[in-house]
Enzyme design. Structure first.
Site, PDB file in Angstrom:
ATOM      1  N   ASP A   1       0.831  -1.326  -0.027  1.00 33.87           N
ATOM      2  CA  ASP A   1       0.062   0.105   0.133  1.00 33.87           C
ATOM      3  C   ASP A   1       0.990   1.224  -0.010  1.00 33.87           C
ATOM      4  O   ASP A   1       1.859   1.245   0.521  1.00 33.87           O
ATOM      5  CB  ASP A   1      -0.936   0.037   1.251  1.00 33.87           C
ATOM      6  CG  ASP A   1      -2.053   1.040   1.052  1.00 33.87           C
ATOM      7  OD1 ASP A   1      -2.436   1.249   0.047  1.00 33.87           O
ATOM      8  OD2 ASP A   1      -2.575   1.562   2.172  1.00 33.87           O
TER       9      ASP A   1
ATOM     10  N   ASN B   1     -10.933  -2.714  -5.194  1.00 31.99           N
ATOM     11  CA  ASN B   1     -10.271  -1.510  -6.242  1.00 31.99           C
ATOM     12  C   ASN B   1     -11.007  -1.434  -7.486  1.00 31.99           C
ATOM     13  O   ASN B   1     -10.445  -0.692  -8.164  1.00 31.99           O
ATOM     14  CB  ASN B   1      -8.832  -2.149  -6.158  1.00 31.99           C
ATOM     15  CG  ASN B   1      -7.887  -1.925  -5.118  1.00 31.99           C
ATOM     16  OD1 ASN B   1      -6.912  -2.793  -4.665  1.00 31.99           O
ATOM     17  ND2 ASN B   1      -8.188  -1.075  -4.138  1.00 31.99           N
TER      18      ASN B   1
END
Ligand code: IPE
Ligand code: IPE
Ligand code: MG
Length: 240
Positions: A18, A66
């Site tokens: 991330d 996502n």
């Protein structure tokens, strides 16, 4: 250089990669540039993991959630993934790495599926390290899909209720094929799992790094492993 103990290595490491977007934003670049830099980190870390004898590495590359990101970011990610698979083909095959993928792969674009499936089958006999890409992946979705398969088998009399055990469930969870993760690393400063390896993470050691994924280095991986090696894993028991 951080010192790690070769006799106490995590067998399976999962990484929540991330921070690509924030890395790019800090440099006033488009988010896609952060993902591009992130794919260079993937290259570095895969190489090191293979070299230090990690048996299984599972990388969270794209979550099921996502898909809800802006279309241009999603398509940039898909292009980068395809490029990664092309450029790493020799590295994967030449180093005995077996490539695998978990997630709702039917949702992946045809072109990506094509290179992905080809490299997975070409590398299927490799045994030095299993590199699993979690793509279009959600831990809850994965458990729900295993539950559906179990319900179906039970409905047609192929599976008795009493045989629906933790092991049976685990055997139907694709991310568990390489066993439960021993260590889960998340970069980018957030301290959550964001739907990664929910079933297998039951007793995983967690390591959170403030480093954004594009700047995560070999030394950072050593630091995470060193932290893992200082922990006492009890699995609910009492250690004498
Ligand atoms: C992780 O980086 C990569 C993917 C989720 C595909 P992010 O894109 O989430 O980066 P941040 O969290 O916005 O910085
Ligand atoms: C997790 O990061 C997914 C990947 C790294 C692929 P996200 O950026 O999507 O997670 P949240 O939104 O911070 O929980
Ligand atoms: Mg993020």
């Amino acid at each position: 250089m951080t010192l790690i103990d070769a006799r106490n290595m995590p067998r399976h490491v999962g990484i929540i990669m991330d921070g690509n977007g924030r890395w790019a934003e800090r440099r006033a670049e488009p988010r896609s540039e952060g993902h591009r830099a992130g794919s260079r980190s993937v290259r570095r870390i895969v190489r090191l993991a293979r070299r230090i004898g990690i048996e299984a590495l599972t990388l969270y590359a794209f979550s099921f959630q996502n898909w809800a990101r802006p279309e241009d970011e999603v398509s940039a990610l898909m292009v980068l993934l395809q490029e990664y698979l092309f450029s790493e083909r020799d590295e994967i095959l030449g180093n005995g790495i077996r490539l695998a993928a978990v997630g709702e792969l039917d949702q992946m674009p045809q072109e990506v599926r094509h290179v992905l499936d080809a490299l997975c089958s070409e590398s299927a006999a490799n045994a030095k390290m299993t590199l699993t890409l979690a793509l279009s992946y959600g831990g809850q979705e994965e458990i729900a899909s295993a539950a559906r398969a179990i319900a179906k088998d039970h409905a047609v009399g192929r599976l008795r209720l009493e045989d629906i055990t933790v092991d049976e469930l685990s055997s139907r969870i694709p991310s568990q094929r390489v066993g439960s993760p021993d260590l889960i690393i998340r970069t980018g400063g957030e301290t959550r799992l964001s739907n990664f390896l929910l079933f297998g993470s039951a007793y995983a050691e967690l390591f959170f790094s403030d480093r954004l994924w594009p700047e995560f280095t070999e030394e950072d991986l050593f630091t995470a492993i060193e932290s893992y090696q200082r922990r006492e894993r009890r699995f609910g028991q009492v250690v004498a």
